[in-house]
Design a protein around this motif. Structure first.
Motif, PDB file in Angstrom:
ATOM      1  N   LEU A 189       0.696  -1.107   0.098  1.00  0.00           N
ATOM      2  CA  LEU A 189       0.056   0.021   0.080  1.00  0.00           C
ATOM      3  C   LEU A 189       0.920   1.335  -0.041  1.00  0.00           C
ATOM      4  O   LEU A 189       0.662   2.289  -0.653  1.00  0.00           O
ATOM      5  CB  LEU A 189      -0.959  -0.035   1.346  1.00  0.00           C
ATOM      6  N   THR A 190       2.007   1.067   0.837  1.00  0.00           N
ATOM      7  CA  THR A 190       2.851   2.511   0.995  1.00  0.00           C
ATOM      8  C   THR A 190       3.612   2.735  -0.593  1.00  0.00           C
ATOM      9  O   THR A 190       3.657   3.805  -1.291  1.00  0.00           O
ATOM     10  CB  THR A 190       4.117   2.042   1.683  1.00  0.00           C
ATOM     11  N   GLN A 191       3.904   1.608  -1.128  1.00  0.00           N
ATOM     12  CA  GLN A 191       4.675   1.620  -2.627  1.00  0.00           C
ATOM     13  C   GLN A 191       3.520   2.172  -3.466  1.00  0.00           C
ATOM     14  O   GLN A 191       3.941   3.134  -4.491  1.00  0.00           O
ATOM     15  CB  GLN A 191       5.235   0.256  -3.050  1.00  0.00           C
ATOM     16  N   MET A 192       2.321   1.808  -3.495  1.00  0.00           N
ATOM     17  CA  MET A 192       1.136   2.012  -4.356  1.00  0.00           C
ATOM     18  C   MET A 192       1.102   3.439  -4.177  1.00  0.00           C
ATOM     19  O   MET A 192       0.912   4.380  -5.241  1.00  0.00           O
ATOM     20  CB  MET A 192      -0.095   1.205  -4.057  1.00  0.00           C
ATOM     21  N   TYR A 193       0.881   4.017  -2.955  1.00  0.00           N
ATOM     22  CA  TYR A 193       0.521   5.366  -2.623  1.00  0.00           C
ATOM     23  C   TYR A 193       1.502   6.303  -3.312  1.00  0.00           C
ATOM     24  O   TYR A 193       1.202   7.205  -3.804  1.00  0.00           O
ATOM     25  CB  TYR A 193       0.447   5.673  -1.223  1.00  0.00           C
ATOM     26  N   PHE A 194       2.643   6.080  -3.110  1.00  0.00           N
ATOM     27  CA  PHE A 194       3.949   6.929  -3.421  1.00  0.00           C
ATOM     28  C   PHE A 194       4.255   6.735  -5.185  1.00  0.00           C
ATOM     29  O   PHE A 194       4.183   7.825  -5.791  1.00  0.00           O
ATOM     30  CB  PHE A 194       5.303   6.521  -2.839  1.00  0.00           C
ATOM     31  N   ILE A 195       3.753   5.651  -5.821  1.00  0.00           N
ATOM     32  CA  ILE A 195       3.770   5.608  -7.219  1.00  0.00           C
ATOM     33  C   ILE A 195       2.743   6.453  -7.777  1.00  0.00           C
ATOM     34  O   ILE A 195       2.882   7.331  -8.673  1.00  0.00           O
ATOM     35  CB  ILE A 195       3.700   4.320  -7.690  1.00  0.00           C
ATOM     36  N   ILE A 227       2.152  19.166  -5.042  1.00  0.00           N
ATOM     37  CA  ILE A 227       2.707  18.191  -3.953  1.00  0.00           C
ATOM     38  C   ILE A 227       1.424  17.849  -3.149  1.00  0.00           C
ATOM     39  O   ILE A 227       0.889  16.945  -2.856  1.00  0.00           O
ATOM     40  CB  ILE A 227       3.934  18.440  -3.392  1.00  0.00           C
ATOM     41  N   LEU A 228       0.890  19.031  -2.653  1.00  0.00           N
ATOM     42  CA  LEU A 228      -0.152  19.145  -1.744  1.00  0.00           C
ATOM     43  C   LEU A 228      -1.628  18.293  -2.482  1.00  0.00           C
ATOM     44  O   LEU A 228      -2.159  17.442  -1.846  1.00  0.00           O
ATOM     45  CB  LEU A 228      -0.860  20.518  -1.139  1.00  0.00           C
ATOM     46  N   ARG A 229      -1.797  18.719  -3.603  1.00  0.00           N
ATOM     47  CA  ARG A 229      -3.040  18.297  -4.534  1.00  0.00           C
ATOM     48  C   ARG A 229      -2.926  16.548  -4.530  1.00  0.00           C
ATOM     49  O   ARG A 229      -3.613  15.976  -4.277  1.00  0.00           O
ATOM     50  CB  ARG A 229      -3.156  18.760  -5.733  1.00  0.00           C
ATOM     51  N   GLY A 230      -1.591  16.329  -4.914  1.00  0.00           N
ATOM     52  CA  GLY A 230      -1.430  14.788  -4.903  1.00  0.00           C
ATOM     53  C   GLY A 230      -1.631  13.960  -3.615  1.00  0.00           C
ATOM     54  O   GLY A 230      -2.163  12.976  -3.866  1.00  0.00           O
ATOM     55  N   MET A 231      -0.893  14.593  -2.533  1.00  0.00           N
ATOM     56  CA  MET A 231      -1.025  13.960  -1.405  1.00  0.00           C
ATOM     57  C   MET A 231      -2.386  13.944  -0.594  1.00  0.00           C
ATOM     58  O   MET A 231      -2.758  12.708  -0.296  1.00  0.00           O
ATOM     59  CB  MET A 231       0.018  14.682  -0.288  1.00  0.00           C
ATOM     60  N   VAL A 232      -3.172  15.057  -0.865  1.00  0.00           N
ATOM     61  CA  VAL A 232      -4.578  14.986  -0.406  1.00  0.00           C
ATOM     62  C   VAL A 232      -5.441  14.172  -1.150  1.00  0.00           C
ATOM     63  O   VAL A 232      -6.417  13.407  -0.464  1.00  0.00           O
ATOM     64  CB  VAL A 232      -4.964  16.365  -0.227  1.00  0.00           C
ATOM     65  N   SER A 233      -5.482  14.330  -2.339  1.00  0.00           N
ATOM     66  CA  SER A 233      -6.387  13.568  -3.216  1.00  0.00           C
ATOM     67  C   SER A 233      -6.114  11.940  -3.183  1.00  0.00           C
ATOM     68  O   SER A 233      -7.221  11.314  -3.324  1.00  0.00           O
ATOM     69  CB  SER A 233      -6.157  14.050  -4.768  1.00  0.00           C
ATOM     70  N   LEU A 234      -5.210  11.479  -2.653  1.00  0.00           N
ATOM     71  CA  LEU A 234      -4.870  10.046  -2.652  1.00  0.00           C
ATOM     72  C   LEU A 234      -4.738   9.428  -1.566  1.00  0.00           C
ATOM     73  O   LEU A 234      -4.638   8.424  -1.475  1.00  0.00           O
ATOM     74  CB  LEU A 234      -3.464   9.772  -3.667  1.00  0.00           C
ATOM     75  N   LEU A 235      -4.886  10.360  -0.449  1.00  0.00           N
ATOM     76  CA  LEU A 235      -4.654   9.811   0.756  1.00  0.00           C
ATOM     77  C   LEU A 235      -5.669   8.794   1.427  1.00  0.00           C
ATOM     78  O   LEU A 235      -5.485   7.825   1.927  1.00  0.00           O
ATOM     79  CB  LEU A 235      -4.766  11.093   1.979  1.00  0.00           C
ATOM     80  N   PRO A 236      -6.987   9.101   0.716  1.00  0.00           N
ATOM     81  CA  PRO A 236      -8.019   7.845   1.328  1.00  0.00           C
ATOM     82  C   PRO A 236      -7.961   6.643   0.662  1.00  0.00           C
ATOM     83  O   PRO A 236      -8.273   5.522   0.967  1.00  0.00           O
ATOM     84  CB  PRO A 236      -9.324   8.415   0.654  1.00  0.00           C
ATOM     85  N   ILE A 237      -7.030   6.651  -0.534  1.00  0.00           N
ATOM     86  CA  ILE A 237      -6.980   5.120  -1.161  1.00  0.00           C
ATOM     87  C   ILE A 237      -6.316   3.993  -0.266  1.00  0.00           C
ATOM     88  O   ILE A 237      -7.127   3.011  -0.457  1.00  0.00           O
ATOM     89  CB  ILE A 237      -6.060   5.379  -2.610  1.00  0.00           C
TER      90      ILE A 237
END
Length: 324
Positions: free
Chosen positions: A107-113, A158-168
């Protein structure tokens, strides 16, 4: 990661969650993984060296301290991040057949990719905006895209990417998994993990689609609109030489956009609609999407950007003179 091919399960009433997933190399060519690793190592090496050289040249060359090259630095850092995300698991499979990856690690790898992919899309949009301002409003370019504005754009990306994908990751952790634990790639993708669940994944599908369309989809639309406006401006220029000169400054960026978006769109379509697509095609498109852009972008900008090329040649001349 370990060699163990067995996956244990965490059981809590009717809730099942695997302790690990099994990653896949290139289906049908497992016996050739050691040989296949050679071109992959070459691409990873080109990506690492190329992007590091781009960052070094921009940092050391005062004349390159302008918006276009600040955005190029962001692109290089993002590409380095993508390479470092996928390199350990990909080469781990090719060299040591290390297929097992822990659930949380996956899940961590997926989030960062996915974050880095979204950031790359946004950086390409910022570069398109920079080209539009430079060609359509050249006298106001430096006053519109100040260093502070570029920093704010970078932080917003950076903020847009982090926040939009945080629930995944949390949406995936709530699912019940059963049966298959084998992924389609040598790295973790959201659709790939989601399809292993035996629970209702409608929320995951809906959220994933909305986020993809509202970020990468909108980025692509705005990039196209930027180039429509650029072409409109270029057509109004007085001479053919001016037109060609203006368009030539966009060639590198257009190549970077195509190299990134074509395989990304292809992979998204395969995961959502390509049930009958051969696994080998799926795998090759995924590798093209994640490995080719980081390796190709530094080459594109080194060849097509005269400023980068000249700065690189000057650095090489200084190195050879100091050696003598």
């Amino acid at each position: 990661m370990e060699h163990d091919s067995h996956t244990t399960w965490e059981f809590n009433g009717s809730f099942y969650q695997p302790s690990a997933f099994l990653m896949m190399g290139i289906p049908g060519l497992e016996g050739l993984h050691h040989w296949i690793s050679i071109p992959f190592c070459t691409l990873y090496l080109i990506a690492l060296l190329g992007n590091c050289i781009i960052l070094f040249i921009i940092k050391k060359t005062q004349s390159l301290h302008e918006p276009m090259y600040y955005f190029l630095s962001m692109l290089a850092v993002t590409d380095l991040g993508l390479v470092l995300c996928t390199l350990p698991t990909t080469l781990g499979i090719f060299w040591f057949n290390m297929r097992r990856i822990g659930f949380d690690a996956c899940l961590t790898q997926m989030y960062f990719i996915h974050i880095l992919s979204f950031i790359e899309s946004s950086v390409l949009l910022a570069m398109a905006f920079d080209r539009f301002i430079a060609i359509s409003h050249p006298l106001r370019h430096s006053s519109i895209l100040t260093k502070t504005t570029v920093i704010k754009i970078g932080l917003a990306i950076i903020l847009r990417g982090m926040v939009s994908l945080l629930p995944i990751p949390f949406l995936l952790k709530r699912l019940t998994y059963c049966g298959k634990t084998e992924l389609s790639h040598s790295f973790c993708f959201h659709p790939d993990i989601m399809n292993l669940a035996c629970a209702d994944i409608k929320v995951n599908v809906f959220y994933g689609m909305i986020i993809l369309l509202s970020t990468v989809g909108m980025d692509f639309i705005f990039i196209v609109l930027s180039y429509i406006l650029i072409i409109k401006t270029v057509i109004s220029l007085a001479t053919k030489e001016e037109c060609l000169k203006a368009l030539n400054t966009c060639v590198s960026h257009i190549c970077a956009v195509l190299v990134f978006f074509i395989p990304m769109i292809g992979l998204s379509m395969i995961h959502r609609f390509g049930k009958n697509v051969p696994p080998l095609v799926n795998t090759l498109v995924a590798y093209t999407y994640l490995i080719i852009p980081p390796a190709v972008n530094p080459i594109i900008y080194s060849i097509k950007s005269s400023h980068i090329r000249e700065a690189l040649l000057r650095a090489l001349r200084r190195k050879s003179e100091s050696d003598w």
